[in-house]
Scaffold this active site. Structure first.
Site, PDB file in Angstrom:
ATOM      1  N   SER A   1       0.828  -1.202   0.000  1.00 32.07           N
ATOM      2  CA  SER A   1       0.000   0.000   0.000  1.00 32.07           C
ATOM      3  C   SER A   1       0.862   1.252   0.000  1.00 32.07           C
ATOM      4  CB  SER A   1      -0.899  -0.015   1.255  1.00 32.07           C
ATOM      5  OG  SER A   1      -1.520   1.239   1.422  1.00 32.07           O
TER       6      SER A   1
ATOM      7  N   TYR B   1      -1.835  -1.171  10.938  1.00 31.41           N
ATOM      8  CA  TYR B   1      -2.120  -1.700   9.594  1.00 31.41           C
ATOM      9  C   TYR B   1      -0.966  -1.343   8.653  1.00 31.41           C
ATOM     10  CZ  TYR B   1      -3.494  -1.581   4.785  1.00 31.41           C
ATOM     11  OH  TYR B   1      -3.485  -1.730   3.423  1.00 31.41           O
TER      12      TYR B   1
ATOM     13  N   LYS C   1       2.205  -3.690   6.607  1.00 35.01           N
ATOM     14  CA  LYS C   1       2.596  -3.669   5.185  1.00 35.01           C
ATOM     15  C   LYS C   1       4.098  -3.440   5.064  1.00 35.01           C
ATOM     16  CE  LYS C   1      -1.349  -4.521   3.397  1.00 35.01           C
ATOM     17  NZ  LYS C   1      -1.575  -5.852   2.757  1.00 35.01           N
TER      18      LYS C   1
HETATM   19  C1  WQD Z   1      -9.821   9.194   1.050  1.00 39.80           C
HETATM   20  C2  WQD Z   1     -10.003  10.678   1.299  1.00 39.80           C
HETATM   21  C3  WQD Z   1     -10.341  11.215   3.608  1.00 39.80           C
HETATM   22  C4  WQD Z   1     -14.188   9.208   4.017  1.00 39.80           C
HETATM   23  C5  WQD Z   1      -7.173   4.229   3.108  1.00 39.80           C
HETATM   24  C6  WQD Z   1      -6.069   3.457   3.739  1.00 39.80           C
HETATM   25  C7  WQD Z   1      -5.164   2.924   2.666  1.00 39.80           C
HETATM   26  C8  WQD Z   1      -5.985   2.129   1.682  1.00 39.80           C
HETATM   27  C9  WQD Z   1      -7.083   2.987   1.081  1.00 39.80           C
HETATM   28  C10 WQD Z   1      -5.908  -0.190   2.313  1.00 39.80           C
HETATM   29  C11 WQD Z   1      -9.266  11.160   2.543  1.00 39.80           C
HETATM   30  C12 WQD Z   1     -11.576  11.561   2.778  1.00 39.80           C
HETATM   31  C13 WQD Z   1     -12.994   9.705   3.511  1.00 39.80           C
HETATM   32  C14 WQD Z   1     -15.222  10.108   4.384  1.00 39.80           C
HETATM   33  C15 WQD Z   1     -13.832  11.940   3.695  1.00 39.80           C
HETATM   34  N1  WQD Z   1      -6.560   0.998   2.305  1.00 39.80           N
HETATM   35  N2  WQD Z   1     -12.834  11.036   3.356  1.00 39.80           N
HETATM   36  N3  WQD Z   1     -15.001  11.447   4.198  1.00 39.80           N
HETATM   37  O1  WQD Z   1      -7.532   7.146   3.921  1.00 39.80           O
HETATM   38  O2  WQD Z   1      -6.668   7.662   1.573  1.00 39.80           O
HETATM   39  O3  WQD Z   1      -6.626   5.327   2.412  1.00 39.80           O
HETATM   40  O4  WQD Z   1      -7.880   3.440   2.197  1.00 39.80           O
HETATM   41  O5  WQD Z   1      -4.869  -0.476   1.796  1.00 39.80           O
HETATM   42  O6  WQD Z   1      -4.207   2.093   3.279  1.00 39.80           O
HETATM   43  O7  WQD Z   1      -5.322   4.326   4.541  1.00 39.80           O
HETATM   44  O8  WQD Z   1      -8.796   6.379   1.847  1.00 39.80           O
HETATM   45  O9  WQD Z   1     -11.154   6.494   1.178  1.00 39.80           O
HETATM   46  O10 WQD Z   1     -10.585   6.505   3.668  1.00 39.80           O
HETATM   47  O11 WQD Z   1     -10.104   8.517   2.275  1.00 39.80           O
HETATM   48  O12 WQD Z   1     -13.653  13.162   3.546  1.00 39.80           O
HETATM   49  O13 WQD Z   1     -16.337   9.742   4.857  1.00 39.80           O
HETATM   50  O14 WQD Z   1     -11.393  10.935   1.536  1.00 39.80           O
HETATM   51  O15 WQD Z   1     -10.092  12.225   4.579  1.00 39.80           O
HETATM   52  O16 WQD Z   1      -8.797  12.465   2.299  1.00 39.80           O
HETATM   53  P1  WQD Z   1      -7.370   6.737   2.498  1.00 39.80           P
HETATM   54  P2  WQD Z   1     -10.233   6.921   2.276  1.00 39.80           P
END
Ligand code: WQD
Length: 338
Positions: free
Chosen positions: A126, A151, A155
């Site tokens: 990741s 997590y 990785k």
């Molecule tokens: C994306 C953006 C949030 C939800 C995570 C893991 C990563 C991988 C992918 C496994 C961010 C914003 C989110 C919401 C929001 N997983 N957001 N409101 O955090 O980039 O990555 O998932 O491998 O390891 O860390 O993905 O989709 O949670 O967030 O504003 O209800 O959307 O702040 O900027 P993230 P995400």
């Protein structure tokens, strides 16, 4: 047909990879403990490829059953290892669950794989290993930062274990560092099945669009970005799945340049949360209710991939756009709620 073992093969990325392995002429053998997936995914795969792949329910934390599984499947050409827990927040609450499920299982698989003639291993890693990288877009030699969660740490540790093991065994490995996997198969027969309240942006958006959630909370609009919201590289899960097939073919055909290779898998384009909302409203023709709230603990400002190495060395390039990803995610959401 060459057999490829897909651990976590009923999961989101695993199931899409099983379909692309079929399309490339491989026979996928799926193992999954169904802790974060459903047996119905097997039916969805069957509706796409025309037959039910070989599936065994197996918990990789049980060393003896891993051993007996590999004893039965002598002629596996390689392993694509998806099976792992992946919820960042949960990993903070329950680190030992993550270290047991993500590390012990990796060790047990590698212990069996090292005895095989063909020991080809693809690891689901990741972009989280980069933390907040200094320079955008992020290249594979960007420094690995101290993990922000157990997590993410699993990785990083996983990559280190694999690197050490390839030095002294016949195992060849490719580490695939995913950016943000999104979307669903265009048939809407398989897709993302978040359990409970979605942590990730896209499923939360589609559940809000369908009326399951009242409104989306945008976690912060005070980031140093053009519109103040955080930037990510959203890659269609079908593009991501295809990259795994290309990587496995690379190892089987002994095209790898070293015992362990690392590739970023992204589109190379960063999109802010507000840009994703606008794109979703365009593809769904719906107004998405949202409110700006405070930043989420542990979130980084920006992450998007430099894809030169994957494009030029691995020979893979993402082709699907953010709008295509969102349209497929929306079609899937409507299908599972119909
Ligand atoms: C994306 C953006 C949030 C939800 C995570 C893991 C990563 C991988 C992918 C496994 C961010 C914003 C989110 C919401 C929001 N997983 N957001 N409101 O955090 O980039 O990555 O998932 O491998 O390891 O860390 O993905 O989709 O949670 O967030 O504003 O209800 O959307 O702040 O900027 P993230 P995400």
């Amino acid at each position: 047909m060459k057999k490829v073992l897909v651990t976590g093969g009923l999961g989101f990325i695993g199931s899409h990879t099983v379909v692309e392995l079929h399309n490339a002429g491989f026979e996928a053998i799926i193992i999954d403990n169904l802790s974060n997936s459903s047996i119905n995914v097997l039916d969805g795969i069957e509706r796409i490829i025309g037959y039910k792949p070989n599936f065994e329910e197996l918990d990789l934390r049980d060393k003896a059953s891993v051993k007996s599984f590999f004893g039965k499947h002598i002629d596996v050409a390689g392993v694509i290892h998806f099976a792992a827990s992946k919820a960042v927040g949960e990993s903070v609450e329950n680190p030992l669950l993550y270290y047991e499920n993500n590390i012990n299982t990796l060790v047990y698989i590698l212990q069996e794989l090292q005895q095989k003639e063909e020991a080809n291993f693809i690891f689901s890693s990741s972009c989280t290993v980069y933390g907040q990288a200094e320079k955008m877009p992020i290249t594979e030699n960007a420094s690995v930062q101290p993990a922000m969660s157990p997590y993410g740490n699993t990785k990083q540790i996983g990559e280190e274990i694999i690197t050490d093991v390839t030095k002294v065994t016949n195992i060849n490995a490719i580490l695939l560092r995913y950016f943000n996997p999104v979307g669903a198969h265009p048939s809407a027969e398989i897709g993302e099945l978040p359990i409970g309240v979605p942590q990730n942006l896209i499923p939360y958006i589609t559940q809000t669009g369908i009326g399951l959630r009242q409104e989306l909370s945008v976690y912060g609009d005070d980031y140093p970005t053009p519109d103040g919201t955080a930037i990510r590289d959203y890659i269609h899960v079908v593009d991501l799945a295809k990259a795994h097939v290309v990587a496995m073919e690379r190892l089987i055909n002994k095209k790898n340049l070293s015992k362990v290779e690392t590739f970023n898998l992204g589109t190379g384009t960063g999109s802010s949360v507000l840009e994703v909302i606008t794109a979703f409203e365009k593809v769904s023709d719906k107004k998405l209710p949202y409110k700006i709230v405070g930043r989420r603990e542990g979130d980084i400002t920006s992450a998007y991939a430099n894809t030169d190495k994957a494009n030029e060395i691995l020979g893979w390039k993402a082709s699907l756009t953010l709008e295509e990803s969102l349209a497929s995610a929306w079609k899937w959401e409507q299908k599972i709620r119909s």
